[in-house]
Design an enzyme around this catalytic site. Structure first.
Site, PDB file in Angstrom:
ATOM      1  N   SER A 145       0.832  -1.192   0.000  1.00  0.00           N
ATOM      2  CA  SER A 145       0.000   0.000   0.000  1.00  0.00           C
ATOM      3  C   SER A 145       0.876   1.256   0.000  1.00  0.00           C
ATOM      4  O   SER A 145       1.759   1.381  -0.838  1.00  0.00           O
ATOM      5  CB  SER A 145      -0.938  -0.059   1.208  1.00  0.00           C
ATOM      6  OG  SER A 145      -2.016   0.804   1.054  1.00  0.00           O
ATOM      7  N   ASP A 309      -8.288  -6.994  -4.839  1.00  0.00           N
ATOM      8  CA  ASP A 309      -7.941  -5.654  -4.328  1.00  0.00           C
ATOM      9  C   ASP A 309      -8.450  -4.604  -5.305  1.00  0.00           C
ATOM     10  O   ASP A 309      -7.853  -4.364  -6.348  1.00  0.00           O
ATOM     11  CB  ASP A 309      -6.413  -5.562  -4.177  1.00  0.00           C
ATOM     12  CG  ASP A 309      -5.959  -4.232  -3.562  1.00  0.00           C
ATOM     13  OD1 ASP A 309      -6.792  -3.313  -3.420  1.00  0.00           O
ATOM     14  OD2 ASP A 309      -4.763  -4.128  -3.222  1.00  0.00           O
ATOM     15  N   HIS A 342      -7.953  -5.333  -0.423  1.00  0.00           N
ATOM     16  CA  HIS A 342      -6.656  -4.709  -0.177  1.00  0.00           C
ATOM     17  C   HIS A 342      -5.985  -5.264   1.082  1.00  0.00           C
ATOM     18  O   HIS A 342      -4.768  -5.320   1.176  1.00  0.00           O
ATOM     19  CB  HIS A 342      -6.864  -3.190  -0.061  1.00  0.00           C
ATOM     20  CG  HIS A 342      -5.582  -2.423   0.044  1.00  0.00           C
ATOM     21  ND1 HIS A 342      -4.559  -2.560  -0.874  1.00  0.00           N
ATOM     22  CD2 HIS A 342      -5.143  -1.518   0.956  1.00  0.00           C
ATOM     23  CE1 HIS A 342      -3.556  -1.757  -0.529  1.00  0.00           C
ATOM     24  NE2 HIS A 342      -3.886  -1.133   0.569  1.00  0.00           N
TER      25      HIS A 342
END
Lengths: 368, 213
Positions: A145, A309, A342
């Site tokens: 991320s 995701d 995610h």
């Protein structure tokens, strides 16, 4: 493995904007032993709301690190072999200087007088810590991320210092959708009267705004499938709707719980500054193209994305991979199958471990 | 060539490790410290061997997620993708060798793939099963059905092979396209065959380059 967060203070850091923060404190943790050649250091860079406590059990609060399932003896980042470190980002609220820190010029918290920071600034501060530890070259920089953004920045900004780069579930720049979700979070905080233009330290923090921001965040970290599986349409009690605005659905209760819990550990102004740094980040900035930016990098890349995701979709990883390939750079890419959205980069330990452990071992062997 | 990679020991070893005659030939062809791309690289065992024994910089393309994971876990830089589209990103002459081992017959556009390989590689190594082998011809002749042999064991409806070519076909294509055949090897099992390759060879391995790189 009981661990303690360490701290180092530097005289100052000059930011991309030209502003100076002086002094600057940095919180970090280390696991494993640095070898005599200092060739086994692995930097883990954390995501948006993470901190330096990546692994082991915290001496202070007894809690495991945020990537404890990946870092430790025999794990993906094997602390029997590697010296692993994790540093709280600039602008954060977990030991590194951020908006909640005291501004020595005023004796009060910086609040909104904290200068705007970038992903590049975060990485430069990390480099100062690496230099402080007298490590010339990192065996690997890894993170998911926002951590992945820092990995990319490291590889481009310090090409000689990164043997392997593992950007996971990330992007070289936010899309309009990603900026939009961050903006909802920021507006939720700023709409809370308790935010008070950022001056809430010592007063009531903007808990409602911050928890709503976190609720939105949590939705984007999950997937339709994982939410269906985890909550479905289940009710907390009685098994039927009572037609109230209480948290009747399990999903409502969960989001409220996570939102409220977040308020205790995160600073609302840090939320504003860090999300803005993510939104502004564009690896290609200052270069004619993303490919030309990545041409500077000489690391061995392992790029990982996850099928479900939708916050950092695979096409964004592929954009990075394609740019690297177009410049004949060394890159491995795999889209792992997962229902967790995610969150997968934190949850899908098994397959990530296989990939990272083997790939890292090869890089270490070839570097020796 | 470095002493550590003398052809014969290398060949024996690679056969022991990989158990495939075409891999042995490839192991012999590839020069030390070169840059190699293996298309349809499976679990990356050939590139790993080349990395260990020829100190090459290796890369691979593989469509199966499971195999990509296994290859990356070996430390091989594999890209999860389709060979038919997988080369477009690479600049011209990015590699010293581009390898396609027993996969040509499974690509949708083999000519396009070969042209792309010659664009991104200074040399191309292509190995393919020979549909002209006498057993294939015999199986077809006596059964009157799509031939099934040890080399082509699939039913027509579940075969991964979508193009069937013989050594003669490939030679003709090389001539038409003005590709330079630098070396050619014909194998039956793990043994080289010299005479009547289009009848006796199960697998052919070609080292090609473009006439106008």
């Amino acid at each position: 493995m009981i661990v303690e967060t360490k701290s180092v203070q530097f005289q100052s850091i000059t930011l991309d904007s030209g502003a100076v923060i002086a002094p600057v404190d940095v919180a970090f943790e280390t696991y494993g032993v640095l070898n005599s050649g200092k060739s086994n250091a692995v930097l883990i860079v954390h995501a948006f709301t993470g901190d330096a406590h990546a692994a082991g059990i915290s001496k202070e609060d007894g809690k495991p690190g945020w990537w404890d399932n990946m870092i430790g003896p025999g794990k993906a980042f094997d602390t029997n072999q590697y010296f692993v470190l994790c540093i709280n980002v600039l602008g954060g609220c977990r030991g590194t200087t951020g908006p909640s820190s005291i501004n020595p010029e005023t004796g009060a918290p910086y609040a909104m007088n904290f200068p705007m920071i970038t992903i590049g600034d975060m990485v430069r501060l990390q480099k100062m810590v690496i230099d402080h530890l007298d490590i010339r070259r990192l065996l690997a920089v890894a993170g998911g991320s926002m951590g992945g953004m820092q990995v990319l920045e490291w590889a481009v900004r310090y090409p000689d210092c990164v043997a392997a780069a593992f950007p996971i579930a990330t992007t070289a720049r936010h899309s309009a959708q990603q900026i939009a979700f961050n903006e909802v979070g920021r507006q939720a905080i700023m709409a809370d009267p308790d935010w008070n233009n950022g001056n809430y330290y010592g007063l009531k923090p903007p808990a409602r705004g911050l928890s709503v921001a976190r609720m939105v965040g949590h939705i984007t970290y999950m997937s339709d499938d994982s939410m269906k599986e985890k909550f479905g349409r289940r009710f907390r009690n009685k098994g039927a709707a009572a037609f109230t605005f209480d948290d009747e659905f399990e999903v409502e209760s969960y989001l409220r719980y996570r939102g409220n819990q977040f308020v205790d550990r995160f600073d609302a102004n840090s939320y504003l500054y860090i999300t803005k740094a993510m939104d502004v980040f564009d690896l290609a900035q200052g270069y004619p193209s993303l490919a030309q930016a990545l041409e500077r990098a000489y690391s061995r890349f392992l790029v990982i994305s996850f099928t479900s995701d939708w916050l950092y979709p695979s096409y964004q990883s592929l954009e990075i991979v394609s740019a690297l390939r177009s410049r004949n750079r060394d890159v491995a890419y795999c889209e792992l199958s997962s229902n967790y959205g995610h969150d997968a980069f934190l949850v899908e330990v098994g397959e990530q471990t296989e990939l990272i452990r083997g790939f890292l071992a090869r890089v270490y062997k070839d570097a020796a | 060539m470095a002493t550590g990679s003398a052809p014969l020991p290398a060949r024996r070893l690679i056969k022991e490790v990989l158990g495939r005659g075409d891999y042995a030939i490839i192991g012999e062809i590839v020069e030390p410290c070169s840059k190699v791309l293996d298309l349809g690289c499976g679990e990356g065992e050939l590139i790993e061997w080349l990395m260990d024994h020829k100190r090459v910089t290796g890369a691979g393309v593989e469509i199966s997620r499971e195999r990509v994971q296994l290859a990356i876990a070996r430390g091989v830089s594999v890209y999860q993708g389709d060979i038919d589209q997988g080369l477009a990103d690479y600049p011209d002459q990015a590699f010293d060798y581009v390898i396609l081992s027993q996969t040509l017959q499974q690509t949708l556009k083999p000519l396009k793939v070969l042209r792309e390989m010659l664009r991104v590689g200074r040399h191309v190594i292509v190995a393919f099963p020979n549909f002209g082998h006498w057993r294939v011809r015999w199986a077809h002749l006596v059964s009157g059905r799509a031939p099934r042999t040890g080399l082509f064991p699939y039913e027509w409806y579940d075969s991964p092979n979508v193009h069937f070519l013989t050594i003669e076909d490939f030679e003709a294509l090389c001539g038409e396209q003005e590709w330079v055949v630098e070396r050619r090897y014909f194998l039956s099992g793990n043994h080289r065959v010299k005479s009547l390759p289009n009848l006796t060879a199960e697998v052919a391995v070609y080292l090609l380059r473009s006439m106008h790189p």
